[in-house]
Design a protein around this motif. Structure first.
Motif, PDB file in Angstrom:
ATOM      1  N   GLY A  11      38.522  76.711  41.398  1.00  0.00           N
ATOM      2  CA  GLY A  11      39.862  76.133  42.099  1.00  0.00           C
ATOM      3  C   GLY A  11      40.355  74.304  41.610  1.00  0.00           C
ATOM      4  O   GLY A  11      38.894  73.610  40.861  1.00  0.00           O
ATOM      5  N   PHE A  12      41.253  74.059  41.790  1.00  0.00           N
ATOM      6  CA  PHE A  12      41.992  72.478  41.742  1.00  0.00           C
ATOM      7  C   PHE A  12      40.302  71.412  41.827  1.00  0.00           C
ATOM      8  O   PHE A  12      39.968  70.941  41.477  1.00  0.00           O
ATOM      9  CB  PHE A  12      43.062  72.039  41.826  1.00  0.00           C
ATOM     10  CG  PHE A  12      43.360  71.189  41.431  1.00  0.00           C
ATOM     11  CD1 PHE A  12      43.027  70.236  40.032  1.00  0.00           C
ATOM     12  CD2 PHE A  12      43.537  69.787  42.207  1.00  0.00           C
ATOM     13  CE1 PHE A  12      43.712  69.442  39.489  1.00  0.00           C
ATOM     14  CE2 PHE A  12      43.220  68.535  41.768  1.00  0.00           C
ATOM     15  CZ  PHE A  12      43.616  67.950  39.732  1.00  0.00           C
ATOM     16  N   TRP A  13      40.242  71.585  43.561  1.00  0.00           N
ATOM     17  CA  TRP A  13      39.451  70.554  43.650  1.00  0.00           C
ATOM     18  C   TRP A  13      38.204  70.811  43.038  1.00  0.00           C
ATOM     19  O   TRP A  13      37.413  69.633  42.977  1.00  0.00           O
ATOM     20  CB  TRP A  13      39.262  70.276  45.256  1.00  0.00           C
ATOM     21  CG  TRP A  13      40.676  70.471  46.126  1.00  0.00           C
ATOM     22  CD1 TRP A  13      41.357  70.790  46.062  1.00  0.00           C
ATOM     23  CD2 TRP A  13      41.613  68.347  45.442  1.00  0.00           C
ATOM     24  NE1 TRP A  13      42.850  70.989  46.302  1.00  0.00           N
ATOM     25  CE2 TRP A  13      42.971  68.869  45.467  1.00  0.00           C
ATOM     26  CE3 TRP A  13      41.160  67.602  45.506  1.00  0.00           C
ATOM     27  CZ2 TRP A  13      43.845  67.779  45.824  1.00  0.00           C
ATOM     28  CZ3 TRP A  13      42.349  66.983  45.558  1.00  0.00           C
ATOM     29  CH2 TRP A  13      43.455  67.166  45.172  1.00  0.00           C
ATOM     30  N   THR A  14      37.613  71.704  42.968  1.00  0.00           N
ATOM     31  CA  THR A  14      36.592  71.666  42.431  1.00  0.00           C
ATOM     32  C   THR A  14      36.184  71.808  40.451  1.00  0.00           C
ATOM     33  O   THR A  14      35.009  71.622  39.960  1.00  0.00           O
ATOM     34  CB  THR A  14      35.455  73.230  42.383  1.00  0.00           C
ATOM     35  OG1 THR A  14      36.407  74.184  42.005  1.00  0.00           O
ATOM     36  CG2 THR A  14      35.512  73.064  43.981  1.00  0.00           C
ATOM     37  N   GLY A  18      39.318  67.871  39.424  1.00  0.00           N
ATOM     38  CA  GLY A  18      39.783  67.380  40.628  1.00  0.00           C
ATOM     39  C   GLY A  18      38.940  66.681  41.508  1.00  0.00           C
ATOM     40  O   GLY A  18      38.935  65.447  42.496  1.00  0.00           O
ATOM     41  N   ILE A  19      37.690  66.058  40.743  1.00  0.00           N
ATOM     42  CA  ILE A  19      36.973  65.314  40.927  1.00  0.00           C
ATOM     43  C   ILE A  19      36.589  64.677  40.956  1.00  0.00           C
ATOM     44  O   ILE A  19      36.925  62.697  41.955  1.00  0.00           O
ATOM     45  CB  ILE A  19      35.108  65.400  40.615  1.00  0.00           C
ATOM     46  CG1 ILE A  19      34.374  66.979  41.314  1.00  0.00           C
ATOM     47  CG2 ILE A  19      34.027  64.288  40.718  1.00  0.00           C
ATOM     48  CD1 ILE A  19      33.482  67.970  40.942  1.00  0.00           C
ATOM     49  N   PHE A  24      39.380  58.388  42.679  1.00  0.00           N
ATOM     50  CA  PHE A  24      40.180  58.118  42.066  1.00  0.00           C
ATOM     51  C   PHE A  24      41.606  57.019  43.440  1.00  0.00           C
ATOM     52  O   PHE A  24      41.111  56.134  44.081  1.00  0.00           O
ATOM     53  CB  PHE A  24      41.297  57.858  41.129  1.00  0.00           C
ATOM     54  CG  PHE A  24      42.522  56.735  40.880  1.00  0.00           C
ATOM     55  CD1 PHE A  24      42.961  55.535  40.272  1.00  0.00           C
ATOM     56  CD2 PHE A  24      43.802  57.305  41.393  1.00  0.00           C
ATOM     57  CE1 PHE A  24      43.726  55.215  39.791  1.00  0.00           C
ATOM     58  CE2 PHE A  24      44.862  56.549  40.854  1.00  0.00           C
ATOM     59  CZ  PHE A  24      44.822  55.741  40.364  1.00  0.00           C
ATOM     60  N   ILE A  25      41.337  58.446  43.865  1.00  0.00           N
ATOM     61  CA  ILE A  25      42.379  58.170  45.304  1.00  0.00           C
ATOM     62  C   ILE A  25      41.458  57.495  46.708  1.00  0.00           C
ATOM     63  O   ILE A  25      41.307  56.153  46.965  1.00  0.00           O
ATOM     64  CB  ILE A  25      42.337  60.113  45.811  1.00  0.00           C
ATOM     65  CG1 ILE A  25      43.451  60.268  45.147  1.00  0.00           C
ATOM     66  CG2 ILE A  25      42.769  59.260  47.866  1.00  0.00           C
ATOM     67  CD1 ILE A  25      43.920  61.095  45.811  1.00  0.00           C
TER      68      ILE A  25
END
Length: 81
Positions: A11-14, A18-19, A24-25
């Motif tokens: 997935g994108f968040w893994t 994504g990390i 950054f956020i």
């Protein structure tokens, strides 16, 4: 067949992208809170009011316990239950 390879799509968040985006956020949010504390407190009530409709919009609607009974569900019940 691909016995030695696991080509499952992550997935994108893994992924590393994504990390890095999450980091950054988080750092940008921390910098905003530290440097602009007065402005953050000023807009906090509006953020809480905005959170209510967003939670209703993005809440998963698949786990309503009592909804969606059909005639088949009623026929499957034992008599007298």
């Amino acid at each position: 067949m691909n016995e030695g390879h696991s080509n499952q799509a992550r997935g994108f968040w893994t992924s590393w992208t994504g990390i890095a985006l999450c980091a950054f956020i988080a750092l940008a949010g921390l910098a905003l809170i530290i440097e602009h504390r007065a402005h953050v407190w000023q807009w906090l009530p509006f953020a809480l009011l905005l959170a209510c409709p967003l939670m209703h919009l993005f809440h998963g609607h698949g786990s309503h316990g009592g909804h969606g009974h059909t005639k088949q569900d009623q026929n499957d019940r034992a008599p007298g239950a």
